[in-house]
Motif scaffolding. Structure first.
Motif, PDB file in Angstrom:
ATOM      1  N   GLU A  93       0.839  -1.191   0.000  1.00  9.56           N
ATOM      2  CA  GLU A  93       0.000   0.000   0.000  1.00  9.56           C
ATOM      3  C   GLU A  93       0.880   1.250   0.000  1.00  9.56           C
ATOM      4  O   GLU A  93       1.839   1.347   0.768  1.00  9.56           O
ATOM      5  CB  GLU A  93      -0.916   0.008   1.225  1.00  9.56           C
ATOM      6  CG  GLU A  93      -1.954  -1.117   1.212  1.00  9.56           C
ATOM      7  CD  GLU A  93      -2.893  -1.009   2.396  1.00  9.56           C
ATOM      8  OE1 GLU A  93      -2.703  -0.076   3.221  1.00  9.56           O
ATOM      9  OE2 GLU A  93      -3.802  -1.842   2.508  1.00  9.56           O
ATOM     10  N   LEU A  94       0.498   2.182  -0.859  1.00 10.67           N
ATOM     11  CA  LEU A  94       1.199   3.451  -0.967  1.00 10.67           C
ATOM     12  C   LEU A  94       0.207   4.575  -0.702  1.00 10.67           C
ATOM     13  O   LEU A  94      -0.908   4.573  -1.233  1.00 10.67           O
ATOM     14  CB  LEU A  94       1.822   3.619  -2.355  1.00 10.67           C
ATOM     15  CG  LEU A  94       2.794   2.521  -2.806  1.00 10.67           C
ATOM     16  CD1 LEU A  94       3.239   2.774  -4.228  1.00 10.67           C
ATOM     17  CD2 LEU A  94       3.984   2.448  -1.877  1.00 10.67           C
ATOM     18  N   THR A  95       0.615   5.535   0.122  1.00  6.00           N
ATOM     19  CA  THR A  95      -0.196   6.721   0.400  1.00  6.00           C
ATOM     20  C   THR A  95       0.613   7.947   0.007  1.00  6.00           C
ATOM     21  O   THR A  95       1.677   8.206   0.604  1.00  6.00           O
ATOM     22  CB  THR A  95      -0.580   6.786   1.884  1.00  6.00           C
ATOM     23  OG1 THR A  95      -1.281   5.591   2.240  1.00  6.00           O
ATOM     24  CG2 THR A  95      -1.472   7.992   2.143  1.00  6.00           C
ATOM     25  N   PHE A  96       0.114   8.675  -1.014  1.00  9.84           N
ATOM     26  CA  PHE A  96       0.834   9.793  -1.602  1.00  9.84           C
ATOM     27  C   PHE A  96       2.244   9.374  -2.036  1.00  9.84           C
ATOM     28  O   PHE A  96       3.223  10.102  -1.866  1.00  9.84           O
ATOM     29  CB  PHE A  96       0.908  10.980  -0.624  1.00  9.84           C
ATOM     30  CG  PHE A  96      -0.429  11.567  -0.314  1.00  9.84           C
ATOM     31  CD1 PHE A  96      -1.144  12.271  -1.277  1.00  9.84           C
ATOM     32  CD2 PHE A  96      -0.995  11.407   0.939  1.00  9.84           C
ATOM     33  CE1 PHE A  96      -2.380  12.822  -0.984  1.00  9.84           C
ATOM     34  CE2 PHE A  96      -2.232  11.952   1.235  1.00  9.84           C
ATOM     35  CZ  PHE A  96      -2.933  12.657   0.264  1.00  9.84           C
ATOM     36  N   GLY A  97       2.337   8.144  -2.546  1.00 15.03           N
ATOM     37  CA  GLY A  97       3.602   7.623  -3.052  1.00 15.03           C
ATOM     38  C   GLY A  97       4.531   7.060  -1.997  1.00 15.03           C
ATOM     39  O   GLY A  97       5.608   6.561  -2.330  1.00 15.03           O
ATOM     40  N   LYS A  98       4.165   7.108  -0.721  1.00 10.54           N
ATOM     41  CA  LYS A  98       4.995   6.596   0.353  1.00 10.54           C
ATOM     42  C   LYS A  98       4.466   5.261   0.836  1.00 10.54           C
ATOM     43  O   LYS A  98       3.252   5.048   0.907  1.00 10.54           O
ATOM     44  CB  LYS A  98       5.032   7.603   1.510  1.00 10.54           C
ATOM     45  CG  LYS A  98       5.950   7.189   2.649  1.00 10.54           C
ATOM     46  CD  LYS A  98       5.944   8.231   3.755  1.00 10.54           C
ATOM     47  CE  LYS A  98       6.854   7.823   4.903  1.00 10.54           C
ATOM     48  NZ  LYS A  98       6.862   8.822   5.992  1.00 10.54           N
ATOM     49  N   HIS A  99       5.389   4.357   1.178  1.00 11.35           N
ATOM     50  CA  HIS A  99       4.984   3.031   1.635  1.00 11.35           C
ATOM     51  C   HIS A  99       4.246   3.136   2.953  1.00 11.35           C
ATOM     52  O   HIS A  99       4.758   3.679   3.944  1.00 11.35           O
ATOM     53  CB  HIS A  99       6.228   2.141   1.796  1.00 11.35           C
ATOM     54  CG  HIS A  99       5.904   0.782   2.326  1.00 11.35           C
ATOM     55  ND1 HIS A  99       6.506   0.244   3.437  1.00 11.35           N
ATOM     56  CD2 HIS A  99       5.027  -0.171   1.881  1.00 11.35           C
ATOM     57  CE1 HIS A  99       6.035  -0.970   3.661  1.00 11.35           C
ATOM     58  NE2 HIS A  99       5.144  -1.239   2.733  1.00 11.35           N
TER      59      HIS A  99
END
Length: 402
Positions: A93-99
């Motif tokens: 899962e990535l949130t705003f491109g961060k793991h």
């Protein structure tokens, strides 16, 4: 009646029915679309067309409609974040491109696009990195620039090896290293070249295949862990190690000679393994027999010494008696082994019967040296057959006892 004949009522198949808008004709499509447009404009606060045809009339904004539409859109957007991870896979899962998280198999939810995203990675699939050859459509063909390697004794060898690996860390595999699979193949080739370069050709072609595969896997895994590629090396298998094709006949002859040498060595070793235990057993038996003989001789010597000491003590007390006793016992021992019978001619009678079978142990010796049993002889009194020598011995014993 035709539509264009007199009395047809002004019916026109391309018109909207009779003039004046009778109720029996088809509905007016323009009117239907106009009503639908007015309803949509009403929901969003648009202007509604006037019923008298003078133009659209203003209307207030439809806040309820906008709210319902926005809520429906938000629910649909939120539901789009539900995803399912299959067995053997992992979700990143990535949130705003961060793991954000790495999920296990099963249903999950994450922020939908464009806030979040999910990458699925198969962690149970075994991938293969081929060095020295490549497989295309079920057939393998050599890759010479990868397969030819040099050994420590400066010989060239053709090596074909396959490294099986799996994804261990999905996040590192996806985002921490660029082209991890291509990197693993290049590291595999480098590792096998290093291992082959430290071994001699004879070792590599014969018993060194297992060690070469094991050392290559160890070195490859160390490099992959250092690079943090997220890959785990499962197995390194040596597909083939052989000399170059141009010199294979000479190497085959050398290999056959080494095999013959090894076979003879094994045969000699088997013979030695069979002979040495037997010799060791015989040596142990001889040692045991010698030890037993030694103990027997020592015990007999000690017994003779003890008996001699006892005889010396008795001899000091009665020398004449012991001298005569020793003489008689010695003569008894010597004559007892003889087959001759000694009689006192003066004390003997003119006719006497001797129980020779009992005196000589039931057997006598013929002229040819064969033992034959004697016939039984009835004797009235066996005491008459006792020799004077035996009587004298008994008398001396009785006197010595007293």
């Amino acid at each position: 009646m035709a539509w264009n004949e007199p009395g047809g009522g002004g019916r026109d198949p391309w018109g909207g029915g009779p003039k004046g808008g009778g109720s029996g004709g088809p509905p007016d499509l323009d009117e239907v679309f106009r009503k639908l447009r007015d309803q949509i404009n009403g929901l969003f606060g648009g202007k509604r067309a006037s019923s008298d045809g003078d133009g659209p009339s203003p209307r207030g904004p439809g806040s309820v409609g906008i709210g319902l539409l926005a809520a429906a859109a938000f629910i649909i957007w939120g539901l789009s974040g539900i995803y399912i991870v299959d067995q053997g896979w992992r979700g990143v899962e990535l949130t705003f491109g961060k793991h954000a998280d790495t999920t296990e198999p099963g249903p999950h939810w994450h922020w939908p696009w464009p806030i979040g995203n999910v990458e699925r990675v198969n962690v149970e699939q075994r991938r293969i990195a081929e060095v020295g050859y490549e497989t295309m459509q079920g057939q393998s063909r050599p890759v010479p620039h990868e397969a030819l390697m040099i050994t420590r004794d400066e010989n060239i060898v053709d090596v074909r090896i396959a490294a099986q690996y799996q994804v261990q860390d999905p996040f590192l595999y996806l985002f921490n290293f660029r082209m991890p699979e291509e990197t693993l193949k290049q590291v595999t080739e480098s590792a096998i070249r290093e291992i082959i370069g430290k071994r001699e050709l004879h070792f590599v072609l014969t018993e060194g295949r297992t060690e070469v595969a094991r050392e290559t896997q160890r070195l490859l895994q160390e490099v992959m862990d250092t690079y943090e590629t997220g890959l785990a090396v499962v197995q390194v298998a040596v597909q083939d190690i052989q000399p170059p094709e141009e010199v294979q006949p000479a190497f085959e002859d050398a290999i056959r000679a080494r095999e013959d040498e090894q076979r003879k060595i094994n045969r000699a070793q088997a013979y030695a393994n069979e002979l040495i235990p037997r010799a060791q057993g015989q040596a142990a038996r001889i040692l045991e027999e010698a030890q037993g003989y030694r103990e027997q001789v020592v015990a007999r010597a000690e017994g003779d010494a003890s008996r001699f000491d006892a005889l010396v003590a008795e001899y000091r007390n009665a020398p004449d008696l012991m001298r005569q006793r020793l003489y008689l016992e010695t003569m008894e021992e010597i004559l007892g082994k003889s087959s001759k019978l000694m009689l006192d001619s003066e004390a003997s009678q003119s006719l006497m019967y001797l129980p020779l079978d009992k005196i000589m142990g039931g057997r006598t010796t013929t002229g040819m040296g064969q033992q034959q049993p004697l016939a039984n002889i009835d004797v009235a009194d066996e005491r008459d057959a006792v020799t004077p020598t035996l009587r004298a011995r008994d008398a001396l014993r009785d006197r010595g006892t007293r």
